[in-house]
Design a protein around this motif. Sequence first.
Motif, PDB file in Angstrom:
ATOM      1  N   TYR A   1      12.995  11.000  -2.450  1.00 34.71           N
ATOM      2  CA  TYR A   1      12.086  12.026  -1.781  1.00 34.71           C
ATOM      3  C   TYR A   1      13.286  12.761  -0.655  1.00 34.71           C
ATOM      4  CZ  TYR A   1       8.565  10.394  -4.489  1.00 34.71           C
ATOM      5  OH  TYR A   1       7.304   9.508  -5.270  1.00 34.71           O
ATOM      6  N   SER A   2      13.621  12.750  -0.199  1.00 38.57           N
ATOM      7  CA  SER A   2      14.541  13.361   1.143  1.00 38.57           C
ATOM      8  C   SER A   2      15.409  14.431  -0.312  1.00 38.57           C
ATOM      9  CB  SER A   2      15.781  12.154   1.904  1.00 38.57           C
ATOM     10  OG  SER A   2      16.785  12.075   0.354  1.00 38.57           O
ATOM     11  N   ASP A   3      15.749  14.023  -1.609  1.00 33.53           N
ATOM     12  CA  ASP A   3      16.866  15.313  -2.217  1.00 33.53           C
ATOM     13  C   ASP A   3      15.341  16.226  -2.836  1.00 33.53           C
ATOM     14  OD1 ASP A   3      18.832  13.633  -1.601  1.00 33.53           O
ATOM     15  OD2 ASP A   3      18.601  12.753  -3.856  1.00 33.53           O
TER      16      ASP A   3
ATOM     17  N   LEU B   1       2.245   9.006  -6.247  1.00 34.28           N
ATOM     18  CA  LEU B   1       2.996  10.219  -5.866  1.00 34.28           C
ATOM     19  C   LEU B   1       4.119  10.934  -6.833  1.00 34.28           C
ATOM     20  CD1 LEU B   1       3.400  12.903  -4.001  1.00 34.28           C
ATOM     21  CD2 LEU B   1       5.270  11.611  -2.699  1.00 34.28           C
ATOM     22  N   ALA B   2       4.755  10.211  -7.818  1.00 30.72           N
ATOM     23  CA  ALA B   2       5.373   9.896  -8.330  1.00 30.72           C
ATOM     24  C   ALA B   2       5.218  10.541  -9.812  1.00 30.72           C
ATOM     25  CB  ALA B   2       6.443   8.481  -8.939  1.00 30.72           C
ATOM     26  N   PHE B   3       4.187  10.034 -10.257  1.00 27.51           N
ATOM     27  CA  PHE B   3       3.529  10.756 -11.102  1.00 27.51           C
ATOM     28  C   PHE B   3       2.631  11.535 -11.237  1.00 27.51           C
ATOM     29  CE2 PHE B   3       3.179   5.452 -12.032  1.00 27.51           C
ATOM     30  CZ  PHE B   3       4.455   5.611 -13.142  1.00 27.51           C
ATOM     31  N   THR B   4       1.985  11.671  -9.623  1.00 20.76           N
ATOM     32  CA  THR B   4       1.314  12.843  -9.899  1.00 20.76           C
ATOM     33  C   THR B   4       2.278  13.950  -9.748  1.00 20.76           C
ATOM     34  OG1 THR B   4       0.317  11.926  -7.856  1.00 20.76           O
ATOM     35  CG2 THR B   4       0.140  14.233  -8.434  1.00 20.76           C
ATOM     36  N   LEU B   5       3.681  13.980  -9.360  1.00 20.08           N
ATOM     37  CA  LEU B   5       4.393  14.916  -9.990  1.00 20.08           C
ATOM     38  C   LEU B   5       5.181  15.419 -10.967  1.00 20.08           C
ATOM     39  CD1 LEU B   5       7.135  14.363  -6.074  1.00 20.08           C
ATOM     40  CD2 LEU B   5       5.608  15.928  -6.401  1.00 20.08           C
ATOM     41  N   ILE B   6       5.169  14.350 -11.352  1.00 25.05           N
ATOM     42  CA  ILE B   6       5.487  14.742 -13.659  1.00 25.05           C
ATOM     43  C   ILE B   6       3.971  15.218 -13.357  1.00 25.05           C
ATOM     44  CG2 ILE B   6       6.505  13.600 -15.051  1.00 25.05           C
ATOM     45  CD1 ILE B   6       8.192  11.828 -13.038  1.00 25.05           C
TER      46      ILE B   6
ATOM     47  N   LEU C   1       0.782  -1.203  -0.432  1.00 24.29           N
ATOM     48  CA  LEU C   1      -0.199   0.134  -0.146  1.00 24.29           C
ATOM     49  C   LEU C   1       0.781   1.801   0.073  1.00 24.29           C
ATOM     50  CD1 LEU C   1      -2.884   0.601   0.062  1.00 24.29           C
ATOM     51  CD2 LEU C   1      -2.899   0.790   2.981  1.00 24.29           C
ATOM     52  N   GLY C   2       2.166   1.484   1.138  1.00 21.03           N
ATOM     53  CA  GLY C   2       3.080   2.389   0.870  1.00 21.03           C
ATOM     54  C   GLY C   2       3.184   2.247   0.017  1.00 21.03           C
ATOM     55  N   LEU C   3       3.929   1.888  -0.959  1.00 22.44           N
ATOM     56  CA  LEU C   3       4.278   1.674  -2.244  1.00 22.44           C
ATOM     57  C   LEU C   3       3.721   2.341  -3.631  1.00 22.44           C
ATOM     58  CD1 LEU C   3       7.309   0.290  -3.413  1.00 22.44           C
ATOM     59  CD2 LEU C   3       5.733  -1.310  -3.831  1.00 22.44           C
ATOM     60  N   LEU C   4       3.095   1.477  -3.391  1.00 28.75           N
ATOM     61  CA  LEU C   4       1.800   2.440  -4.383  1.00 28.75           C
ATOM     62  C   LEU C   4       1.174   3.526  -3.959  1.00 28.75           C
ATOM     63  CD1 LEU C   4      -0.840  -0.604  -4.399  1.00 28.75           C
ATOM     64  CD2 LEU C   4       1.442  -0.028  -6.007  1.00 28.75           C
ATOM     65  N   ILE C   5       1.614   4.157  -2.936  1.00 33.49           N
ATOM     66  CA  ILE C   5       1.210   5.412  -2.700  1.00 33.49           C
ATOM     67  C   ILE C   5       2.590   6.191  -2.840  1.00 33.49           C
ATOM     68  CG2 ILE C   5       1.550   7.245  -1.022  1.00 33.49           C
ATOM     69  CD1 ILE C   5      -0.603   5.136   0.448  1.00 33.49           C
ATOM     70  N   VAL C   6       3.440   5.979  -2.841  1.00 40.56           N
ATOM     71  CA  VAL C   6       5.302   6.385  -3.523  1.00 40.56           C
ATOM     72  C   VAL C   6       5.259   6.547  -4.566  1.00 40.56           C
ATOM     73  CG1 VAL C   6       7.410   5.964  -3.505  1.00 40.56           C
ATOM     74  CG2 VAL C   6       6.509   6.146  -0.815  1.00 40.56           C
ATOM     75  N   ILE C   7       4.709   5.848  -5.858  1.00 42.46           N
ATOM     76  CA  ILE C   7       4.530   5.967  -6.880  1.00 42.46           C
ATOM     77  C   ILE C   7       4.126   6.652  -7.646  1.00 42.46           C
ATOM     78  CG2 ILE C   7       4.443   4.200  -9.378  1.00 42.46           C
ATOM     79  CD1 ILE C   7       5.745   1.433  -8.060  1.00 42.46           C
TER      80      ILE C   7
ATOM     81  N   LEU D   1       8.537   9.255 -20.089  1.00 45.05           N
ATOM     82  CA  LEU D   1      10.362   9.377 -20.254  1.00 45.05           C
ATOM     83  C   LEU D   1      11.030   9.698 -18.874  1.00 45.05           C
ATOM     84  CD1 LEU D   1      13.437   8.911 -21.422  1.00 45.05           C
ATOM     85  CD2 LEU D   1      13.459  10.486 -22.329  1.00 45.05           C
ATOM     86  N   LEU D   2      10.219  10.382 -18.628  1.00 44.29           N
ATOM     87  CA  LEU D   2      10.553  11.605 -16.702  1.00 44.29           C
ATOM     88  C   LEU D   2      10.277  10.292 -16.083  1.00 44.29           C
ATOM     89  CD1 LEU D   2      12.070  13.785 -15.669  1.00 44.29           C
ATOM     90  CD2 LEU D   2      10.138  14.728 -15.447  1.00 44.29           C
ATOM     91  N   SER D   3       9.178   9.799 -16.443  1.00 42.68           N
ATOM     92  CA  SER D   3       8.475   8.425 -14.897  1.00 42.68           C
ATOM     93  C   SER D   3       9.575   7.164 -15.327  1.00 42.68           C
ATOM     94  CB  SER D   3       6.885   8.505 -15.689  1.00 42.68           C
ATOM     95  OG  SER D   3       6.068   9.524 -15.537  1.00 42.68           O
ATOM     96  N   LEU D   4       9.517   7.069 -16.106  1.00 48.92           N
ATOM     97  CA  LEU D   4      10.709   6.163 -16.109  1.00 48.92           C
ATOM     98  C   LEU D   4      12.164   6.458 -15.678  1.00 48.92           C
ATOM     99  CD1 LEU D   4       9.698   4.582 -19.658  1.00 48.92           C
ATOM    100  CD2 LEU D   4       9.291   3.856 -17.571  1.00 48.92           C
ATOM    101  N   VAL D   5      13.125   7.095 -15.773  1.00 52.68           N
ATOM    102  CA  VAL D   5      13.571   7.728 -15.351  1.00 52.68           C
ATOM    103  C   VAL D   5      13.871   8.148 -13.801  1.00 52.68           C
ATOM    104  CG1 VAL D   5      15.248   9.703 -15.107  1.00 52.68           C
ATOM    105  CG2 VAL D   5      14.649   8.710 -17.992  1.00 52.68           C
ATOM    106  N   PHE D   6      12.555   8.511 -13.510  1.00 51.44           N
ATOM    107  CA  PHE D   6      12.349   9.313 -11.772  1.00 51.44           C
ATOM    108  C   PHE D   6      12.263   7.112 -11.014  1.00 51.44           C
ATOM    109  CE2 PHE D   6       9.934  10.789  -8.541  1.00 51.44           C
ATOM    110  CZ  PHE D   6      10.627  11.153  -7.754  1.00 51.44           C
ATOM    111  N   LEU D   7      11.156   6.597 -12.091  1.00 56.90           N
ATOM    112  CA  LEU D   7      11.634   5.047 -11.601  1.00 56.90           C
ATOM    113  C   LEU D   7      12.609   4.952 -10.870  1.00 56.90           C
ATOM    114  CD1 LEU D   7       7.814   3.609 -12.355  1.00 56.90           C
ATOM    115  CD2 LEU D   7       8.597   4.335 -10.402  1.00 56.90           C
ATOM    116  N   MET D   8      13.251   4.925 -12.107  1.00 54.47           N
ATOM    117  CA  MET D   8      14.695   4.190 -11.872  1.00 54.47           C
ATOM    118  C   MET D   8      15.806   4.684 -10.703  1.00 54.47           C
ATOM    119  SD  MET D   8      15.451   1.663 -13.765  1.00 54.47           S
ATOM    120  CE  MET D   8      16.826   1.012 -12.990  1.00 54.47           C
TER     121      MET D   8
END
Length: 165
Positions: A138-140, A106-111, A98-104, A123-130
């Motif tokens: 997220y600390s960065d 969040l990444a897609f929402t930011l992009i 559940l937390g993992l899906l929320i973090v992912i 492309l940016l989504s794939l790079v960010f997931l890597m």
Amino acid sequence: MFIMVFVGYLLFNTALLIPEIDGQYYFFKNKYTPQESQIAFDKTYAKRPQIVVVYAAKKDLKVMGNGPYDYFDIFTGKFKQTKHFSQLIWTYNDLGLLGLLIVIFLAFTLIKSLNLKKESALLLSLVFLMYLFMTNAYSDLAMMLSFLLIRNSRSKLLQSKITQE
């Protein structure tokens, strides 16, 4: 679709004729098995893909994680699992699927908030997931956001002083 798979198959087999690529393929094929990954995980030197293999093949699926500080204790600075970690691995261990899906998400929402073209966003989504797989991103991101907010507020303050004079 069939043509793409066939071409990929031919390119893969052609690439294996190069000794360096064949050596790397042999290494991956033998070191990233569930058994080898479990041994590396138990001895705490598992690489990130090996950790994923262990979680996928040997461990039960965690819908809810084991709670904070289960993978890495920030107070003592010690790993409780293996020494390699990433945002995704750490999140899965502490918060579960559940937390993992929320973090992912969040990444897609930011992009998505960047309003990029579809191809650029993908492309940016794939790079960010890597990037999430390789480090604690997220600390960065929080540090950069804090820096930009401070910079923006100071520039607005400076701009208001200039207009007042």
